[in-house]
Enzyme design. Sequence first.
Site, short mmCIF file in Angstrom:
data_model
loop_
_atom_site.label_atom_id
_atom_site.label_comp_id
_atom_site.label_asym_id
_atom_site.label_seq_id
_atom_site.Cartn_x
_atom_site.Cartn_y
_atom_site.Cartn_z
N GLY A 1 0.83 -1.35 0.11
CA GLY A 1 -0.06 0.00 0.06
C GLY A 1 0.84 1.33 -0.02
N ALA A 2 0.59 2.16 -1.06
CA ALA A 2 1.70 3.29 -1.07
C ALA A 2 1.80 3.95 -0.06
CB ALA A 2 1.06 4.23 -2.12
N ASP B 1 -1.32 4.40 -6.55
CA ASP B 1 0.01 4.39 -6.15
C ASP B 1 0.73 5.72 -6.79
OD1 ASP B 1 -0.81 1.54 -5.87
OD2 ASP B 1 1.08 1.72 -5.14
N ASN C 1 -3.29 2.19 -10.08
CA ASN C 1 -3.43 1.46 -8.86
C ASN C 1 -3.31 0.26 -9.49
OD1 ASN C 1 -4.47 1.61 -6.20
ND2 ASN C 1 -6.41 0.81 -7.12
N LYS C 2 -3.69 -0.55 -8.28
CA LYS C 2 -3.67 -2.22 -8.75
C LYS C 2 -4.28 -2.53 -9.90
CE LYS C 2 -2.04 -4.66 -6.64
NZ LYS C 2 -0.68 -4.74 -6.82
O1 MRU Z 1 0.52 -4.12 -4.42
P1 MRU Z 1 0.00 -3.43 -3.46
O2 MRU Z 1 -0.87 -4.30 -2.43
O3 MRU Z 1 1.14 -2.29 -2.78
O4 MRU Z 1 -1.11 -2.45 -3.95
C1 MRU Z 1 -1.79 -1.47 -3.35
C2 MRU Z 1 -2.67 -0.74 -4.19
O5 MRU Z 1 -2.79 -0.62 -5.29
C3 MRU Z 1 -3.46 0.61 -3.41
O6 MRU Z 1 -4.48 0.70 -3.82
C4 MRU Z 1 -2.66 1.75 -3.32
O7 MRU Z 1 -1.47 1.35 -2.63
C5 MRU Z 1 -3.17 2.80 -2.37
S1 MRU Z 1 -2.98 2.59 -0.63
C6 MRU Z 1 -3.75 3.67 0.05
#
Ligand code: MRU
Length: 367
Positions: A54-55, A257, A267-268
């Site tokens: 998570g960012a 992200d 984003n994911k």
């Molecule tokens: O690969 P990850 O689990 O780090 O991906 C996380 C995401 O895509 C979240 O939506 C993003 O980091 C925002 S967290 C507030």
Amino acid sequence: MGKSILDYDTVALSDDKKAVVIIDQTLLPNETKLIELKTAQEIWDAIYLLKVRGAPAIGVCAALGISVLTAGTALPLPDTQENRDRNLDALRSAFLKDKEYLAGARPTAVNLTWALERMAGVFDSCAADRDLLMEDIRNRLYEEVELIRQEDIAVCRSIGEYGLSLIKPGDGILTHCNAGQLATCRYGTATAPIYLGHERGYDLHVFCDETRPLLQGARLTAYELSAAGIDVPLLCDNMCSSIMRTGRIQAVFVGCDRVAANGDAANKIGTSVVAAVAKSYGIPFYVCAPLSTVDPKTPDGGHIVIEQRDPDEVTQMWYKKRMAPENIHVYNPAFDVTDNSLITAIITEKGIARAPYDVSLKEMMEA
Ligand code: MRU
């Protein structure tokens, strides 16, 4: 009553200040295990392997990590004023080496480099103050991380207030991946309106995509929201059109992200599919982003570096048996870019930005 997952800090400093303590998120929801990260390699691995993810949480982990590493760097001489120059050279070169190394753990989330650059700014300003010895610099770094943590909580809460103004009691919300408390220090970004709504009796229904291939939706979002007592039906990723067609979704909230200057948002993986489907049903699609996730140096989504990950995550990691032929080629980008034309608004701690984003985001950043 037992401790809930929401009672743990996502990232914290150990009592002896020698380690970063995280919940190993790869083990959730089956096991809640706190692990200590003491070396640069351990911190890098934890970020790369998504033990912490998570960012915003990655940013806090890296900032805390570099503080711990700097505190543990051996000085060539006793920490006195007459030895300051030599000690500072040694401390700075270790700091810069660790900073570069940690920044490489994951390329897409801008918060990682944002947090490390902020720590570097603190280091430089301390270095310029000749009254400060190495011990003072180390303490100042720890203080800065605490500020980042407190700011993250306030920022998420503010995103929550703005996001809540866009929905009403009883609404169905769809979310993708985990942009929840486990991705931040508290509240999450995409989940902040949901937590605040829940506190105020909104009775929201949060449809949660499982989020292939690493299942952050199923393992983390469904877990933390249900721990808070929120109704959180779980969906496979390919079901978003099906649920939207029923009329049960009034809004989509996702995290991100990196937001480019023009509002394109990474984003994911799978987020852009949700955005396109939401648009086809006329459902508003909101990206929740702290301003630390907005990267004015990246002009548009085409310039965002997308992390490619291990094929095993797709073919076998979650299965008892391998679920694809041996040696098959696998495409496994960790993130995708949602075009700004699919985004109804970007919710930051300073307000709700709408198109044209190059203007609205710039104004917010300058405010
Ligand atoms: O690969 P990850 O689990 O780090 O991906 C996380 C995401 O895509 C979240 O939506 C993003 O980091 C925002 S967290 C507030």
